[in-house]
Design a protein around this motif. Sequence first.
Motif, PDB file in Angstrom:
ATOM      1  N   ASP A  19       0.833  -1.204   0.000  1.00 45.65           N
ATOM      2  CA  ASP A  19       0.000   0.000   0.000  1.00 45.65           C
ATOM      3  C   ASP A  19       0.869   1.255   0.000  1.00 45.65           C
ATOM      4  OD1 ASP A  19      -2.449  -1.394   0.082  1.00 45.65           O
ATOM      5  OD2 ASP A  19      -2.279  -1.631   2.249  1.00 45.65           O
ATOM      6  N   TYR A  20       1.974   1.204   0.718  1.00 50.36           N
ATOM      7  CA  TYR A  20       2.910   2.322   0.808  1.00 50.36           C
ATOM      8  C   TYR A  20       4.301   1.825   0.434  1.00 50.36           C
ATOM      9  CZ  TYR A  20      -0.512   4.448   4.022  1.00 50.36           C
ATOM     10  OH  TYR A  20      -1.632   4.954   4.608  1.00 50.36           O
ATOM     11  N   VAL A  21       5.033   2.636  -0.293  1.00 47.77           N
ATOM     12  CA  VAL A  21       6.444   2.355  -0.570  1.00 47.77           C
ATOM     13  C   VAL A  21       7.190   3.666  -0.404  1.00 47.77           C
ATOM     14  CG1 VAL A  21       8.145   1.598  -2.277  1.00 47.77           C
ATOM     15  CG2 VAL A  21       5.883   0.509  -2.202  1.00 47.77           C
ATOM     16  N   THR A  22       8.213   3.642   0.445  1.00 46.13           N
ATOM     17  CA  THR A  22       9.007   4.838   0.699  1.00 46.13           C
ATOM     18  C   THR A  22      10.471   4.508   0.491  1.00 46.13           C
ATOM     19  OG1 THR A  22       7.423   5.593   2.353  1.00 46.13           O
ATOM     20  CG2 THR A  22       9.624   6.571   2.433  1.00 46.13           C
ATOM     21  N   GLU A  23      11.166   5.404  -0.175  1.00 42.95           N
ATOM     22  CA  GLU A  23      12.606   5.271  -0.316  1.00 42.95           C
ATOM     23  C   GLU A  23      13.234   6.452   0.397  1.00 42.95           C
ATOM     24  OE1 GLU A  23      16.008   5.320  -3.788  1.00 42.95           O
ATOM     25  OE2 GLU A  23      13.994   4.700  -4.309  1.00 42.95           O
ATOM     26  N   MET A  24      14.061   6.160   1.380  1.00 42.15           N
ATOM     27  CA  MET A  24      14.715   7.229   2.137  1.00 42.15           C
ATOM     28  C   MET A  24      16.077   7.513   1.524  1.00 42.15           C
ATOM     29  SD  MET A  24      13.678   6.213   6.006  1.00 42.15           S
ATOM     30  CE  MET A  24      14.381   7.693   6.694  1.00 42.15           C
ATOM     31  N   LYS A  25      16.374   8.782   1.399  1.00 41.63           N
ATOM     32  CA  LYS A  25      17.644   9.195   0.831  1.00 41.63           C
ATOM     33  C   LYS A  25      18.304  10.164   1.798  1.00 41.63           C
ATOM     34  CE  LYS A  25      19.439  11.834  -3.025  1.00 41.63           C
ATOM     35  NZ  LYS A  25      19.065  12.678  -4.155  1.00 41.63           N
ATOM     36  N   GLU A  26      19.517   9.847   2.173  1.00 33.21           N
ATOM     37  CA  GLU A  26      20.239  10.715   3.102  1.00 33.21           C
ATOM     38  C   GLU A  26      20.603  12.027   2.414  1.00 33.21           C
ATOM     39  OE1 GLU A  26      24.645  10.929   4.791  1.00 33.21           O
ATOM     40  OE2 GLU A  26      23.654   9.004   5.097  1.00 33.21           O
ATOM     41  N   ILE A  27      20.252  13.120   3.054  1.00 37.38           N
ATOM     42  CA  ILE A  27      20.619  14.453   2.594  1.00 37.38           C
ATOM     43  C   ILE A  27      21.690  15.037   3.518  1.00 37.38           C
ATOM     44  CG2 ILE A  27      19.777  16.775   2.085  1.00 37.38           C
ATOM     45  CD1 ILE A  27      18.581  14.579   0.254  1.00 37.38           C
ATOM     46  N   LYS A  28      21.471  14.858   4.808  1.00 38.49           N
ATOM     47  CA  LYS A  28      22.381  15.403   5.805  1.00 38.49           C
ATOM     48  C   LYS A  28      22.356  14.472   7.011  1.00 38.49           C
ATOM     49  CE  LYS A  28      23.064  19.639   8.463  1.00 38.49           C
ATOM     50  NZ  LYS A  28      22.499  20.953   8.770  1.00 38.49           N
ATOM     51  N   HIS A  29      23.528  14.231   7.595  1.00 36.10           N
ATOM     52  CA  HIS A  29      23.615  13.344   8.752  1.00 36.10           C
ATOM     53  C   HIS A  29      24.753  13.833   9.645  1.00 36.10           C
ATOM     54  CE1 HIS A  29      24.038   9.696  11.150  1.00 36.10           C
ATOM     55  NE2 HIS A  29      22.884   9.297  10.658  1.00 36.10           N
ATOM     56  N   PRO A  30      24.592  13.749  10.970  1.00 31.08           N
ATOM     57  CA  PRO A  30      25.631  14.236  11.880  1.00 31.08           C
ATOM     58  C   PRO A  30      27.003  13.579  11.685  1.00 31.08           C
ATOM     59  CG  PRO A  30      23.603  13.854  13.083  1.00 31.08           C
ATOM     60  CD  PRO A  30      23.382  13.337  11.690  1.00 31.08           C
ATOM     61  N   TYR A  31      27.045  12.346  11.204  1.00 30.11           N
ATOM     62  CA  TYR A  31      28.354  11.705  11.029  1.00 30.11           C
ATOM     63  C   TYR A  31      29.189  12.412   9.971  1.00 30.11           C
ATOM     64  CZ  TYR A  31      27.071   9.149   6.744  1.00 30.11           C
ATOM     65  OH  TYR A  31      26.708   8.822   5.473  1.00 30.11           O
ATOM     66  N   GLN A  32      28.547  13.191   9.099  1.00 30.83           N
ATOM     67  CA  GLN A  32      29.301  13.947   8.095  1.00 30.83           C
ATOM     68  C   GLN A  32      30.167  15.022   8.758  1.00 30.83           C
ATOM     69  OE1 GLN A  32      25.865  15.160   5.855  1.00 30.83           O
ATOM     70  NE2 GLN A  32      26.107  13.503   4.364  1.00 30.83           N
ATOM     71  N   LYS A  33      29.794  15.421   9.982  1.00 37.02           N
ATOM     72  CA  LYS A  33      30.570  16.393  10.754  1.00 37.02           C
ATOM     73  C   LYS A  33      31.524  15.696  11.722  1.00 37.02           C
ATOM     74  CE  LYS A  33      26.859  19.804  10.912  1.00 37.02           C
ATOM     75  NZ  LYS A  33      25.955  20.544  11.827  1.00 37.02           N
ATOM     76  N   GLY A  34      31.594  14.372  11.651  1.00 36.98           N
ATOM     77  CA  GLY A  34      32.466  13.624  12.528  1.00 36.98           C
ATOM     78  C   GLY A  34      31.849  13.215  13.853  1.00 36.98           C
ATOM     79  N   LEU A  35      30.546  13.451  14.021  1.00 30.47           N
ATOM     80  CA  LEU A  35      29.876  13.075  15.268  1.00 30.47           C
ATOM     81  C   LEU A  35      29.640  11.557  15.279  1.00 30.47           C
ATOM     82  CD1 LEU A  35      27.292  15.979  15.530  1.00 30.47           C
ATOM     83  CD2 LEU A  35      29.454  15.741  16.747  1.00 30.47           C
ATOM     84  N   GLU A  36      29.920  10.939  16.398  1.00 29.67           N
ATOM     85  CA  GLU A  36      29.737   9.498  16.520  1.00 29.67           C
ATOM     86  C   GLU A  36      28.282   9.146  16.796  1.00 29.67           C
ATOM     87  OE1 GLU A  36      32.533   7.468  18.939  1.00 29.67           O
ATOM     88  OE2 GLU A  36      34.201   8.700  18.274  1.00 29.67           O
ATOM     89  N   ALA A  37      27.955   7.877  16.570  1.00 26.22           N
ATOM     90  CA  ALA A  37      26.590   7.390  16.809  1.00 26.22           C
ATOM     91  C   ALA A  37      26.226   7.556  18.275  1.00 26.22           C
ATOM     92  CB  ALA A  37      26.490   5.929  16.402  1.00 26.22           C
ATOM     93  N   ARG A  38      24.984   7.956  18.512  1.00 26.16           N
ATOM     94  CA  ARG A  38      24.482   8.118  19.879  1.00 26.16           C
ATOM     95  C   ARG A  38      23.780   6.830  20.299  1.00 26.16           C
ATOM     96  NH1 ARG A  38      20.755  12.959  18.583  1.00 26.16           N
ATOM     97  NH2 ARG A  38      20.637  11.706  16.703  1.00 26.16           N
TER      98      ARG A  38
END
Length: 94
Positions: free
Chosen positions: A70-89
Motif C-alpha cells: 500500500d505504501y512504498v518509501t525510499e529514504m535518501k540521506e541528505i544530511k547526517h551528523p556523522y558527516q561532521k564527525g559526530l559518533e553514533a548516539r
Amino acid sequence: MAAKQALDWSKQVIKSGKFDIVVLDEIFLAAFFKLIPLTEIIKLIKNKPKNVELVLTGRKASAQVIKLADYVTEMKEIKHPYQKGLEARKGIED
C-alpha cells in the motif's frame, strides 16, 4: 536457520491478534541474501489479518512486493551528523 525461526515467530505474532502493527526490519535484505524465500514475504502480505498493519523495511525490495504494498518509501540521506564527525548516539543510531 535463525532467519527461518524469526520468520516463523513473525507469522505467529502477526496472526496472534495481540498487535495492531508489526514491523519486520530489514526483511528485504534477508530475502535478497536468500536467508528467507521471497515467496514467504509475499504470503505474509497476502495472508495478514485485515486489522494488522504490516511494516516491512530494507533495501532491495522486489518489484512483486512493491506492487502488493500500500505504501512504498525510499529514504535518501541528505544530511547526517556523522558527516561532521559526530559518533553514533546510544539508542539513536547505535
